[in-house]
Design an enzyme around this catalytic site. Structure first.
Site, short mmCIF file in Angstrom:
data_model
loop_
_atom_site.label_atom_id
_atom_site.label_comp_id
_atom_site.label_asym_id
_atom_site.label_seq_id
_atom_site.Cartn_x
_atom_site.Cartn_y
_atom_site.Cartn_z
N LYS A 135 -3.93 7.27 -12.86
CA LYS A 135 -5.09 6.54 -13.10
C LYS A 135 -5.56 7.23 -15.01
O LYS A 135 -5.69 6.01 -16.10
CB LYS A 135 -6.19 6.21 -12.15
CG LYS A 135 -6.57 6.14 -11.00
CD LYS A 135 -7.39 4.88 -10.57
CE LYS A 135 -6.59 4.70 -9.07
NZ LYS A 135 -7.48 2.94 -8.71
N LYS A 216 2.51 2.67 -3.36
CA LYS A 216 1.05 2.33 -2.58
C LYS A 216 0.31 1.22 -2.91
O LYS A 216 0.38 0.77 -3.57
CB LYS A 216 -0.25 3.86 -2.21
CG LYS A 216 -1.26 3.59 -3.66
CD LYS A 216 -2.41 4.01 -3.06
CE LYS A 216 -3.54 3.38 -3.53
NZ LYS A 216 -5.05 3.19 -3.05
N LYS A 219 -5.23 -2.34 -5.64
CA LYS A 219 -5.64 -3.58 -5.81
C LYS A 219 -5.35 -3.76 -7.25
O LYS A 219 -5.75 -4.47 -8.50
CB LYS A 219 -7.02 -3.64 -5.47
CG LYS A 219 -7.95 -3.31 -5.42
CD LYS A 219 -10.40 -3.10 -3.99
CE LYS A 219 -10.96 -2.18 -4.18
NZ LYS A 219 -11.12 -1.12 -3.54
P1 ATP Z 1 -7.67 1.15 -6.35
O1 ATP Z 1 -6.53 0.27 -5.74
O2 ATP Z 1 -8.63 0.22 -7.21
O3 ATP Z 1 -7.65 2.23 -6.54
P2 ATP Z 1 -8.10 1.91 -3.71
O4 ATP Z 1 -8.02 0.49 -2.38
O5 ATP Z 1 -7.31 2.77 -3.66
O6 ATP Z 1 -7.87 0.71 -4.86
P3 ATP Z 1 -10.78 2.59 -2.42
O7 ATP Z 1 -11.13 1.09 -2.00
O8 ATP Z 1 -11.70 3.35 -2.63
O9 ATP Z 1 -9.51 2.43 -3.10
O10 ATP Z 1 -10.27 3.08 -0.92
C1 ATP Z 1 -10.96 2.81 0.42
C2 ATP Z 1 -9.64 3.43 1.21
O11 ATP Z 1 -9.21 2.41 1.56
C3 ATP Z 1 -9.88 4.93 1.20
O12 ATP Z 1 -10.20 5.41 2.45
C4 ATP Z 1 -8.63 4.65 0.67
O13 ATP Z 1 -7.93 5.87 1.08
C5 ATP Z 1 -8.01 3.87 1.42
N1 ATP Z 1 -6.98 3.33 1.08
C6 ATP Z 1 -5.93 2.71 -0.55
N2 ATP Z 1 -5.61 2.23 -0.90
C7 ATP Z 1 -3.91 2.06 0.77
C8 ATP Z 1 -2.70 1.96 1.17
N3 ATP Z 1 -2.30 1.92 0.08
N4 ATP Z 1 -3.17 2.25 2.33
C9 ATP Z 1 -4.05 3.03 3.00
N5 ATP Z 1 -4.56 3.70 2.96
C10 ATP Z 1 -5.31 2.82 2.04
#
Ligand code: ATP
Ligand code: LTN
Length: 350
Positions: A135, A216, A219
């Site tokens: 990040k 991965k 968002k």
């Molecule tokens: P950003 O992409 O903005 O960093 P994020 O989606 O990774 O956001 P959070 O919204 O805080 O972060 O994630 C919430 C939960 O979703 C966490 O438990 C994270 O491990 C899970 N998660 C995030 N992205 C994935 C993915 N691509 N596949 C599976 N689990 C995910």
């Protein structure tokens, strides 16, 4: 309310030891950032297990708005995103009668314990976090908070004596750090914290971007063609899945390194239908039908969520009230643990 296919029983428990006694009512804690919607990775990797866990455990879930501040935010957008995320969590199936749902900044003990965690984690440990590296790379402004982010996350978890933490695979390293910090604190100052375990689902733990299947789904990256948001219009979800990147040969096989795009579709369809991706692969010899069935499964999973979201969004006042009730419950759980930590480390009573 319907339970998810695959849930508690399908977890892989990532870590091995736990200092508290496991009971049927184990405390579960997890958090999600209010940073612009929820995607399919969040749902399959974490949120549907949150829903499952509220039936069998003492589940505490948090909209981690302080974590969102690690990158600059528009204040009005952050406020709106926090309420929207709470609606969405309820639309997915969180029930404030069954779990404790609240906003992180409504419980100031998180920020206070985070300082104790910053003073327990080492600079070297924080520097090794891959999420920080990813990040911060290429960013013009890197806040100190982005660096200390995992210490706040450790505080979130330890404040509730959580035994298990349902998260996606990307959070594995942060959970290891949380455990290390808890163990260090306990050994320096005496038994204070429960050492938690990561609970990572077998299926859906790492949903990949549909256009760049070696990254991965995220968002923040905002490659909207590769990311399925839960509130995306259903036709556009179908298009995104049908345009997902595959490869030039045409064999349907689960092989993450050799066939990342196809494997991602198999994982998504498997996670949505409670099957292993290898088993799903046996049913297909062409990409077209695999994409069509994946699109249908995802759409049928999201349709009721979208309908419930529309209903809930008509009454934001009720959501705000439920979050206040959640914050009251959370404060009463957090305060004794914070008091314990203050006492252990040598702060005077107040
Ligand atoms: P950003 O992409 O903005 O960093 P994020 O989606 O990774 O956001 P959070 O919204 O805080 O972060 O994630 C919430 C939960 O979703 C966490 O438990 C994270 O491990 C899970 N998660 C995030 N992205 C994935 C993915 N691509 N596949 C599976 N689990 C995910
Ligand atoms: N770091 C997590 C979000 C998060 C979290 C937590 C998850 C903050 N605090 C406590 C589990 C438990 C992320 O980036 N997805």
């Amino acid at each position: 309310m319907a339970k998810w296919v695959g849930g508690v029983e399908t977890y892989l428990v990532a870590s091995v030891t736990m200092s508290s006694t496991s009971t049927a009512q184990a405390r579960v804690f997890s958090g999600i950032k209010p940073t612009g919607g929820v995607h399919l990775g969040n749902l399959l990797g974490a949120l549907r297990n949150w829903v499952e866990d509220q039936y069998a455990h003492d589940a505490v879930y948090c909209v981690v708005d302080l974590h969102a501040l690690t990158v600059p935010q528009d204040p009005a957008e952050l406020r709106a995103a926090t309420i929207e995320l709470a609606h969405l969590l309820m639309a997915i199936g969180l029930d404030s009668e069954l779990c404790t749902l609240f906003v992180q900044s409504h419980v100031p003990a998180h920020a206070e314990l985070a300082w104790l965690m910053e003073c327990t984690a080492s600079f070297g440990e924080l520097r090794r976090m891959t999420q920080f590296k990813d990040k911060s790379e290429g960013s013009e402004f890197v806040s100190a908070g982005l660096f200390t982010y995992p210490a706040l996350m450790a505080a979130d978890i330890l404040l509730y004596d959580a035994e298990r933490v349902p998260v996606g695979d990307d959070q594995r390293q942060h959970l290891e750090l949380t455990r290390d910090v808890a163990i260090r604190f306990n050994s320096r100052y005496g038994d204070t914290f429960v050492v938690p375990e990561a609970a990572i689902p077998r299926a859906g733990a790492r949903v990949m971007d549909l256009q760049e299947p070696t990254n991965k789904m995220s968002k923040s990256d905002d490659t909207s063609a590769g990311c399925i948001m839960l509130l995306d219009d259903l036709d556009s979800i179908e298009k995104k899945i049908k345009r997902a990147v595959t490869d030039t040969d045409s064999e349907v096989r689960f092989d993450i390194a050799g066939k990342p795009g196809v494997s991602n579709l198999l994982s998504i369809l498997g996670a949505a239908t409670g099957r292993e991706p290898e088993e799903v692969a046996e049913g297909y010899s062409q990409y077209g039908p695999l994409k069509a069935d994946t699109a249908e499964a995802v759409i049928e999973m999201l349709r009721p969520i979208q309908a419930r979201f529309t209903e809930l969004a008509t009454d934001p006042g009720e959501t705000a009230r439920l979050l206040e009730v959640g914050a009251d419950k959370a404060r009463s759980m957090a305060h004794p643990v914070l008091a314990r930590a203050r006492q252990s480390i040598g702060l005077t009573a107040r």
